[in-house]
Design a protein around this motif. Structure first.
Motif, PDB file in Angstrom:
ATOM      1  N   SER A   7       0.926  -1.082   0.134  1.00  0.00           N
ATOM      2  CA  SER A   7      -0.063  -0.112   0.104  1.00  0.00           C
ATOM      3  C   SER A   7       0.750   1.258   0.020  1.00  0.00           C
ATOM      4  O   SER A   7       2.089   1.208   0.228  1.00  0.00           O
ATOM      5  N   GLY A   8       0.443   2.473  -0.450  1.00  0.00           N
ATOM      6  CA  GLY A   8       1.085   3.778  -0.160  1.00  0.00           C
ATOM      7  C   GLY A   8       1.299   4.361  -1.607  1.00  0.00           C
ATOM      8  O   GLY A   8       1.967   5.351  -1.664  1.00  0.00           O
ATOM      9  N   GLY A   9       1.295   3.552  -2.644  1.00  0.00           N
ATOM     10  CA  GLY A   9       1.483   4.024  -4.021  1.00  0.00           C
ATOM     11  C   GLY A   9       0.559   5.092  -4.493  1.00  0.00           C
ATOM     12  O   GLY A   9      -0.561   5.397  -3.831  1.00  0.00           O
ATOM     13  N   CYS A  96       6.677  -5.881  -3.183  1.00  0.00           N
ATOM     14  CA  CYS A  96       6.872  -6.519  -2.236  1.00  0.00           C
ATOM     15  C   CYS A  96       7.066  -8.169  -2.245  1.00  0.00           C
ATOM     16  O   CYS A  96       6.277  -8.618  -2.710  1.00  0.00           O
ATOM     17  N   ALA A  97       8.527  -8.594  -1.551  1.00  0.00           N
ATOM     18  CA  ALA A  97       8.489 -10.067  -1.890  1.00  0.00           C
ATOM     19  C   ALA A  97       9.214 -10.527  -0.416  1.00  0.00           C
ATOM     20  O   ALA A  97      10.014  -9.697   0.234  1.00  0.00           O
ATOM     21  N   GLY A 112       1.561  -5.767  -5.898  1.00  0.00           N
ATOM     22  CA  GLY A 112       1.993  -4.652  -6.303  1.00  0.00           C
ATOM     23  C   GLY A 112       1.384  -3.245  -6.310  1.00  0.00           C
ATOM     24  O   GLY A 112       0.024  -3.298  -6.005  1.00  0.00           O
ATOM     25  N   THR A 113       2.004  -2.292  -6.197  1.00  0.00           N
ATOM     26  CA  THR A 113       1.296  -0.758  -6.122  1.00  0.00           C
ATOM     27  C   THR A 113       1.927  -0.010  -7.063  1.00  0.00           C
ATOM     28  O   THR A 113       3.090   0.029  -7.184  1.00  0.00           O
ATOM     29  N   GLN A 114       1.033   0.877  -7.561  1.00  0.00           N
ATOM     30  CA  GLN A 114       1.702   1.636  -8.733  1.00  0.00           C
ATOM     31  C   GLN A 114       2.064   3.056  -8.031  1.00  0.00           C
ATOM     32  O   GLN A 114       1.446   3.757  -7.316  1.00  0.00           O
ATOM     33  N   VAL A 115       3.258   3.437  -8.626  1.00  0.00           N
ATOM     34  CA  VAL A 115       3.988   4.656  -8.117  1.00  0.00           C
ATOM     35  C   VAL A 115       4.116   5.486  -9.518  1.00  0.00           C
ATOM     36  O   VAL A 115       4.730   4.898 -10.422  1.00  0.00           O
TER      37      VAL A 115
END
Length: 119
Positions: A7-9, A96-97, A112-115
């Motif tokens: 989260s946070g993207g 993240c892995a 995944g999170t998009q930035v």
């Protein structure tokens, strides 16, 4: 099983900052190493930061050194990626892995999170 949720993207202007979070659940006691990776279409996946789950050892490549910092909070089973001085070249999907002890590859991945960094 180990589950990871990023989260946070989001969208940020060049020069700005974002903090990504990776919440781990399940058999978190088996985690040896966690890391952040990023990927854009048509390019190979790139390592962004790596940190030991139980010790202070961490690594960031030269491309982000001085701008990105990886940290963790074991009480919350969460790994963070603090990104400062963002550049348009940082635009990517960030993953993240986690790798468990005795394994040579990362076997658990988040969605995944998009930035997106705009100029």
């Amino acid at each position: 099983q180990i589950q990871l949720v990023e989260s946070g993207g989001g969208l940020v202007q060049a020069g700005g900052s974002l903090r990504l979070s990776c919440a781990a659940s399940g058999r978190t006691s088996y985690i040896d190493t966690t890391g952040w990776f990023r990927q854009v279409p048509g390019k190979e996946r790139e390592t962004v930061a790596v940190i030991s789950w139980r010790g202070p050892v961490s690594y960031v490549p030269d491309s982000v050194k001085g701008r990105f910092t990886i940290s963790r909070d074991n009480a919350k089973n969460t790994v963070y990626l603090q990104m400062n001085s963002l550049e348009t070249e940082d635009t990517a999907v960030y993953y993240c892995a986690a790798r468990t002890l005795g394994r040579t590859e990362y076997g658990y991945w988040g969605q995944g999170t998009q930035v997106t960094v705009s100029s």
